[in-house]
Scaffold this active site. Structure first.
Site, PDB file in Angstrom:
ATOM      1  N   CYS A 281     -60.563 105.246 -30.263  1.00  0.00           N
ATOM      2  CA  CYS A 281     -61.374 104.342 -31.072  1.00  0.00           C
ATOM      3  C   CYS A 281     -61.961 105.032 -32.293  1.00  0.00           C
ATOM      4  O   CYS A 281     -62.464 104.360 -33.193  1.00  0.00           O
ATOM      5  CB  CYS A 281     -62.481 103.720 -30.236  1.00  0.00           C
ATOM      6  SG  CYS A 281     -63.757 104.881 -29.697  1.00  0.00           S
ATOM      7  N   GLU A 382     -56.989  96.174 -34.934  1.00  0.00           N
ATOM      8  CA  GLU A 382     -56.984  97.533 -34.397  1.00  0.00           C
ATOM      9  C   GLU A 382     -55.628  97.758 -33.724  1.00  0.00           C
ATOM     10  O   GLU A 382     -55.342  97.182 -32.676  1.00  0.00           O
ATOM     11  CB  GLU A 382     -58.110  97.734 -33.379  1.00  0.00           C
ATOM     12  CG  GLU A 382     -58.169  99.157 -32.850  1.00  0.00           C
ATOM     13  CD  GLU A 382     -59.235  99.356 -31.786  1.00  0.00           C
ATOM     14  OE1 GLU A 382     -59.767 100.477 -31.703  1.00  0.00           O
ATOM     15  OE2 GLU A 382     -59.528  98.401 -31.047  1.00  0.00           O
TER      16      GLU A 382
END
Length: 499
Positions: A281, A382
């Site tokens: 992340c 993402e």
């Protein structure tokens, strides 16, 4: 075939639901392990074990807790190679990345070893005549952690060491894609002397997650994962009266100003975008090139990216391993193949990459997309893979506006030699973690980790001071003792006098 079962009440407990999940070696594509998937009843058993243990652990001395944690830290250090090997076998990341993951987890264990200073209260004496006021922090009870596949050892260690150091007991639900590291962490905790039931590991899927979110004996839930699931965790757990910290997804930007050292910026972009195959992340997934430097910067990134050695994680020559599953590999590839149609220039296309002798592995090469628009899927989503997009702006202000328009606000970085520009950036950018000539600004253990906007749901970041506050609750005690020389004077129905 290897079987991974639950760890409940200080011992291995065989799965009883009849449901099993496959665990794959990403380098070969072969199923090597089956993991038990817990029923709601098995989750109840783990919570019950944690609740029973809390009766004594919650009132245990700080000396007892820290003594166990110091022994635990020593065992983790001695077994770090074994933990890393499990990570590589089930996640696929190269051994050096796996060792780095263990090292970052150890930072939080070390922080927990020093919990005595973090849990000190406050005292104000003589706030009124013979009246003292003290503030203390106490544990919550049974708390739970739901952790992702990309860091199967580090993220659990971000949670349970601090939680148990604060006096809580813990139920961990790790990712079912790479579950073995979590069990070894629990076994080593027991070897260090952690009492039975203080740390429990229950494997499972959404059934187990929902059981934890609804369980009346679970006081708080920690989560790290994608934004849609983080939002669900937060909404559901909060509706059930629980304290929640839910860390979601990211689209981390790196702003490169015209005065930056472009070689250093290119090195940083490659390591931050493609390390751990982009499955983190805090990966830099978008570079924002300001002014006329774009072409030169892209050329330098490409030159470096083409030299990265891709192969099995247990091969010392490998610098990047495979992706976790074939389905995820195909999803990542889809963003690259669709990028040109949405206006991007495909500088590097890694979708056809294979590794000789491991053709069935979940392989994908490094992809670099230039002149990407903010409307494209490759920018908005993402991707969680080794895909780096480059966007162009004319000015610093345009670059910051672009970054701040993103719904994510996890981490960001600026590369520049200008201290004034860097100072403006760290104050103006809307993200929880900022790097100045540092591409992945993950804070050290005694500072807290967490983003803004759709990258965090809840009021607390993870580990550091925020972690201690999340796993404890405050209590204020006001005390008045009469002076022994004074006889009782009767009941006073008025407000206490402060002077």
């Amino acid at each position: 075939m290897k079987t991974v079962n639950h760890w409940i009440g200080g011992k291995t407990v065989e799965g009883a639901s009849g449901n099993w999940g496959p665990v794959t070696d990403p380098a070969t594509g072969a199923v090597t392990t089956q993991v038990a998937l817990a029923s709601a009843e098995e989750v109840d058993s783990a919570v019950a074990a944690a609740k029973a243990a809390y009766a004594t652990w919650g009132t245990s001395s700080l000396a007892q807790r820290t003594g166990i944690l110091f022994r635990y830290r020593a065992l983790l250090d001695a077994r770090r190679e074994d933990i890393a090997a499990l990570i590589t076998a089930e996640h696929g990341k190269v051994h050096s990345d796996a060792l780095g993951e263990v090292a970052r987890g150890l930072e939080i264990v070390e922080l927990a070893c020093g919990i005595t200073t973090q849990l000190k209260g406050e005292l104000s004496t003589q706030v009124s005549n013979r009246v003292d006021v003290s503030s203390i922090r106490q544990p919550l009870g049974v708390v739970a952690g739901i952790t992702p596949f990309n860091f199967p050892a580090m993220v659990p260690m971000w949670m349970f060491p601090l939680a148990v150091a604060c006096g809580n007991t813990f139920v961990l639900k790790p990712s079912e894609k790479d579950p073995s590291a979590a069990n070894l962490l629990a076994e080593l905790a027991a070897e260090a002397g952690l009492p039975d039931g203080v740390l429990n590991v229950v494997h499972g899927d959404k059934v187990a997650v929902d059981a934890l979110l609804a369980h009346p004996d679970v006081a708080a839930v920690s989560f790290v994962g994608s934004t849609p699931i983080a939002r669900y965790i937060h909404t559901t757990a909060a509706a059930n009266g629980k304290r929640v910290q839910a860390l979601g997804g990211a689209k981390n930007h790196m702003l490169v100003l015209p005065d930056a050292d472009l070689d250093a910026a290119a090195d940083a972009a490659v390591s931050a975008a493609y390390g751990s195959a982009g499955e983190r992340c805090m990966a830099i997934s978008a570079v924002v090139a300001v002014g006329a430097i774009g072409d030169e910067l892209v050329a330098k990134i490409r030159e470096r990216a083409e030299k990265i050695k891709i192969g099995p994680g247990n091969d010392p020559a490998s610098e990047m391993g495979p992706l976790i599953t074939r389905a995820h590999r195909d999803k990542v590839a889809g963003y690259v193949t669709g990028a040109a149609a949405q206006g991007a220039e495909v500088v590097l296309d890694g979708t056809g990459h294979t590794v000789e002798g491991f053709e069935e592995g979940h392989w994908i090469g490094l992809s670099l997309l230039d002149k990407v628009s903010t409307d494209s899927d490759a920018y908005r989503d993402e991707i969680f893979g080794p895909v780096l997009v480059v966007l162009r702006t004319e000015t610093y202000e345009e670059g910051v506006d672009l970054i701040n328009a993103s719904p994510f606000g996890n981490g960001t970085a600026i590369f520049t030699r200008d201290g004034g520009a860097a100072r403006r950036f760290q104050l103006e950018v809307e993200a929880g973690m900022v790097g100045v000539n540092v591409p992945i600004p993950v804070p050290v253990g005694y500072h807290s980790f967490g983003g803004w906007k759709d990258s965090l749901f809840g009021d607390h970041h993870i580990y550091g001071n925020d972690g201690v506050h999340f796993y404890t609750r405050g209590k204020v005690v006001t005390t008045r003792w009469p002076d022994p020389s004074e006889a009782p004077t009767g009941v006073d129905l008025g407000f206490p006098r402060n002077h």
